[in-house]
Design an enzyme around this catalytic site. Sequence first.
Site, PDB file in Angstrom:
ATOM      1  N   ILE A  21       1.444   4.050   2.545  1.00 31.61           N
ATOM      2  CA  ILE A  21       2.974   4.540   3.861  1.00 31.61           C
ATOM      3  C   ILE A  21       3.435   2.935   2.944  1.00 31.61           C
ATOM      4  CG2 ILE A  21       2.753   4.996   5.646  1.00 31.61           C
ATOM      5  CD1 ILE A  21       0.382   6.065   5.214  1.00 31.61           C
ATOM      6  N   LYS A  60      -9.521   2.272   4.561  1.00 24.64           N
ATOM      7  CA  LYS A  60      -9.368   3.313   4.972  1.00 24.64           C
ATOM      8  C   LYS A  60     -10.331   4.605   4.306  1.00 24.64           C
ATOM      9  CE  LYS A  60      -6.044   5.133   1.744  1.00 24.64           C
ATOM     10  NZ  LYS A  60      -5.670   6.865   1.139  1.00 24.64           N
ATOM     11  N   TYR A 107     -15.014   3.998   9.636  1.00 25.64           N
ATOM     12  CA  TYR A 107     -13.794   4.376   9.737  1.00 25.64           C
ATOM     13  C   TYR A 107     -12.989   4.792  11.241  1.00 25.64           C
ATOM     14  CZ  TYR A 107      -8.650   5.942   8.278  1.00 25.64           C
ATOM     15  OH  TYR A 107      -8.154   6.183   8.308  1.00 25.64           O
ATOM     16  N   GLY A 161       0.444  -1.259   0.261  1.00 22.06           N
ATOM     17  CA  GLY A 161       0.240   0.218  -0.042  1.00 22.06           C
ATOM     18  C   GLY A 161       0.701   1.239  -0.485  1.00 22.06           C
ATOM     19  N   ARG A 214      -5.410  20.994   7.221  1.00 23.64           N
ATOM     20  CA  ARG A 214      -5.043  20.290   7.672  1.00 23.64           C
ATOM     21  C   ARG A 214      -3.692  19.783   7.506  1.00 23.64           C
ATOM     22  NH1 ARG A 214      -9.720  19.680   7.942  1.00 23.64           N
ATOM     23  NH2 ARG A 214     -11.167  18.067   7.313  1.00 23.64           N
ATOM     24  N   PRO A 259     -20.236  15.802   3.931  1.00 19.26           N
ATOM     25  CA  PRO A 259     -20.385  15.281   4.838  1.00 19.26           C
ATOM     26  C   PRO A 259     -19.820  14.356   6.161  1.00 19.26           C
ATOM     27  CG  PRO A 259     -21.955  14.598   3.719  1.00 19.26           C
ATOM     28  CD  PRO A 259     -20.727  15.329   2.773  1.00 19.26           C
ATOM     29  N   SER A 264      -4.453   7.177  13.050  1.00 16.27           N
ATOM     30  CA  SER A 264      -4.899   8.491  12.353  1.00 16.27           C
ATOM     31  C   SER A 264      -5.148   9.080  14.367  1.00 16.27           C
ATOM     32  CB  SER A 264      -6.080   7.892  11.662  1.00 16.27           C
ATOM     33  OG  SER A 264      -6.811   8.940  11.308  1.00 16.27           O
ATOM     34  N   ASP A 304       0.784  -8.671   2.488  1.00 15.80           N
ATOM     35  CA  ASP A 304      -0.602  -8.280   1.495  1.00 15.80           C
ATOM     36  C   ASP A 304      -1.084  -8.607   0.564  1.00 15.80           C
ATOM     37  OD1 ASP A 304      -1.718  -6.203   0.068  1.00 15.80           O
ATOM     38  OD2 ASP A 304      -0.479  -4.742   0.652  1.00 15.80           O
ATOM     39  N   LYS A 320     -10.969   2.734  14.289  1.00 13.09           N
ATOM     40  CA  LYS A 320      -8.727   3.091  14.519  1.00 13.09           C
ATOM     41  C   LYS A 320      -9.125   3.332  16.553  1.00 13.09           C
ATOM     42  CE  LYS A 320      -6.558   3.194  10.868  1.00 13.09           C
ATOM     43  NZ  LYS A 320      -5.832   1.884  10.907  1.00 13.09           N
TER      44      LYS A 320
HETATM   45  C1  UD1 Z   1      -9.647  11.285   6.440  1.00 15.11           C
HETATM   46  C2  UD1 Z   1      -9.046  11.513   7.808  1.00 15.11           C
HETATM   47  C3  UD1 Z   1      -7.935  10.774   7.811  1.00 15.11           C
HETATM   48  C4  UD1 Z   1      -7.505   9.471   7.219  1.00 15.11           C
HETATM   49  C5  UD1 Z   1      -8.326   9.765   6.341  1.00 15.11           C
HETATM   50  C6  UD1 Z   1      -8.565   8.298   5.685  1.00 15.11           C
HETATM   51  C7  UD1 Z   1      -9.599  12.729   9.070  1.00 15.11           C
HETATM   52  C8  UD1 Z   1      -9.282  14.742   9.972  1.00 15.11           C
HETATM   53  N1  UD1 Z   1      -8.580  12.497   8.770  1.00 15.11           N
HETATM   54  O1  UD1 Z   1      -8.425  12.529   5.958  1.00 15.11           O
HETATM   55  O2  UD1 Z   1      -7.618  10.233   9.523  1.00 15.11           O
HETATM   56  O3  UD1 Z   1      -6.415   8.522   7.381  1.00 15.11           O
HETATM   57  O4  UD1 Z   1      -9.347  10.511   5.887  1.00 15.11           O
HETATM   58  O5  UD1 Z   1      -8.899   8.636   3.976  1.00 15.11           O
HETATM   59  O6  UD1 Z   1     -10.524  12.424   9.979  1.00 15.11           O
HETATM   60  N2  UD1 Z   1     -11.110  17.586  -0.170  1.00 15.11           N
HETATM   61  C9  UD1 Z   1     -11.827  18.756  -0.867  1.00 15.11           C
HETATM   62  N3  UD1 Z   1     -12.205  18.210  -2.151  1.00 15.11           N
HETATM   63  C10 UD1 Z   1     -11.948  16.702  -2.508  1.00 15.11           C
HETATM   64  C11 UD1 Z   1     -10.885  15.499  -1.457  1.00 15.11           C
HETATM   65  C12 UD1 Z   1     -11.205  16.386  -0.076  1.00 15.11           C
HETATM   66  O7  UD1 Z   1     -11.715  19.699  -1.211  1.00 15.11           O
HETATM   67  O8  UD1 Z   1     -11.952  16.254  -3.924  1.00 15.11           O
HETATM   68  C13 UD1 Z   1     -11.115  18.510   1.465  1.00 15.11           C
HETATM   69  C14 UD1 Z   1     -11.817  17.555   2.537  1.00 15.11           C
HETATM   70  O9  UD1 Z   1     -12.391  18.333   2.238  1.00 15.11           O
HETATM   71  C15 UD1 Z   1     -10.404  17.978   3.353  1.00 15.11           C
HETATM   72  C16 UD1 Z   1      -9.023  18.116   3.114  1.00 15.11           C
HETATM   73  O10 UD1 Z   1      -9.294  18.152   1.366  1.00 15.11           O
HETATM   74  O11 UD1 Z   1     -10.909  19.283   3.931  1.00 15.11           O
HETATM   75  C17 UD1 Z   1      -8.150  16.588   3.531  1.00 15.11           C
HETATM   76  O12 UD1 Z   1      -9.557  15.799   2.462  1.00 15.11           O
HETATM   77  P1  UD1 Z   1      -8.719  13.630   2.399  1.00 15.11           P
HETATM   78  O13 UD1 Z   1      -7.769  14.455   1.625  1.00 15.11           O
HETATM   79  O14 UD1 Z   1     -10.173  13.679   1.736  1.00 15.11           O
HETATM   80  O15 UD1 Z   1      -8.359  13.760   4.014  1.00 15.11           O
HETATM   81  P2  UD1 Z   1      -9.204  13.368   5.199  1.00 15.11           P
HETATM   82  O16 UD1 Z   1     -10.549  13.608   5.044  1.00 15.11           O
HETATM   83  O17 UD1 Z   1      -8.590  15.161   6.147  1.00 15.11           O
END
Ligand code: UD1
Length: 344
Positions: free
Chosen positions: A18, A89, A154, A16, A237, A300, A129, A37, A158
């Site tokens: 990481i 995940k 999910y 994977g 983030r 959401p 996480s 894996d 964790k």
């Molecule tokens: C979340 C979890 C993380 C987990 C991961 C697994 C939290 C804080 N984080 O990451 O621990 O390992 O899911 O998948 O719960 N975004 C956009 N457009 C997109 C995709 C994402 O604007 O098309 C934004 C999201 O709204 C967010 C940021 O990008 O603000 C990061 O999103 P993403 O990469 O999906 O990670 P998390 O949701 O932070």
Amino acid sequence: MEKGPRKRILVTGGAGFIGSHAAVALHEAGYAPVIIDDLRNSRKSAVKGIESLLSVPVEWHRVDCGDAEAMKPVFKQPVHGAIHFAADKAVGESVAHPEKYFDNNVGGTARFVAQLRNHGVQHLVFSSSCTVYGEAEELPVSEDAPILPAASPYGYTKQACEDLLRITHAAAEGQLGISILRYFNPIGAHPSAHLGELPLGPPPNLVPYLLQAVAGNSGPLIVFGDNYPTPDGTCIRDYLHVCDLAEAHVAALRWLEQHQGALDVFNLGTGRGTSVKEVITAFHLATGLDVPHKIGDRRPGDVTAIYADAAKADEVLGWRTTRSLEDCLRDAWRWQQRLQDTPS
Ligand code: UD1
């Protein structure tokens, strides 16, 4: 590292994103990574990428790490430690199919840890996480922050795995040391472009979507909401380079070697918060390319802002990030270009 045969470290989920980078870091630190894996959400080409990067064959087993019978050959030679990445995940999928997440993430961890105990393995590094913190009340978030109700199945898995490991640690009475690592947002790829994120199915996270948008393989990136209470209205983030994250696993393993039977938990992040719009700007600075994007609705379950207090990992493990956000995005783009040239 002392002379003699390299110590075997099981890397579940080692094909994977990481896990593959951690396997490289382990080899570079003098260990023998053993990739476990079943390729349910990864590809054999990741193992080939590791081997071509390291110029050595790597031991690997196509097997479910929770399947004790199928895992027997893995334990025929001594196992020094394990890093347990294997898990599902995708937050959205976990809402639709929670039972799959309970079975694979929690059940799989229980079944794997039972084997470690049966075979007398003494060191376990666990992939957790920052999602365990939910919508944290104070930022940056430290390891002492309360564990709030999970925002998704999910996230709950964790939290449940962390509880399972704490309880198992007590039962093992000093025979199993455990380091729980809470990742913030890993992105980037190996700078050699031999390794990177290669999920099966639609990209689950921000940077893979961004890369697809820049490469013209999809429509524009949809920014999920710009009306959050943050300076530019988009979510914040803590994005860290996957190679920095990989090195943290070596540091955690060394710490376990020096603290036999210990248990502790560490945040792994940069300590800096970055908004979605700032990621788009940094991508332009790193590559000179614009990210086609438009503003969409909130997603959401997204928390507004979260970033790490990363001081403990620095003080105790001697680990901190060294690569910048631009490094992350430049390396991710290089990987994307390699994929376009040689799709696997
Ligand atoms: C979340 C979890 C993380 C987990 C991961 C697994 C939290 C804080 N984080 O990451 O621990 O390992 O899911 O998948 O719960 N975004 C956009 N457009 C997109 C995709 C994402 O604007 O098309 C934004 C999201 O709204 C967010 C940021 O990008 O603000 C990061 O999103 P993403 O990469 O999906 O990670 P998390 O949701 O932070």
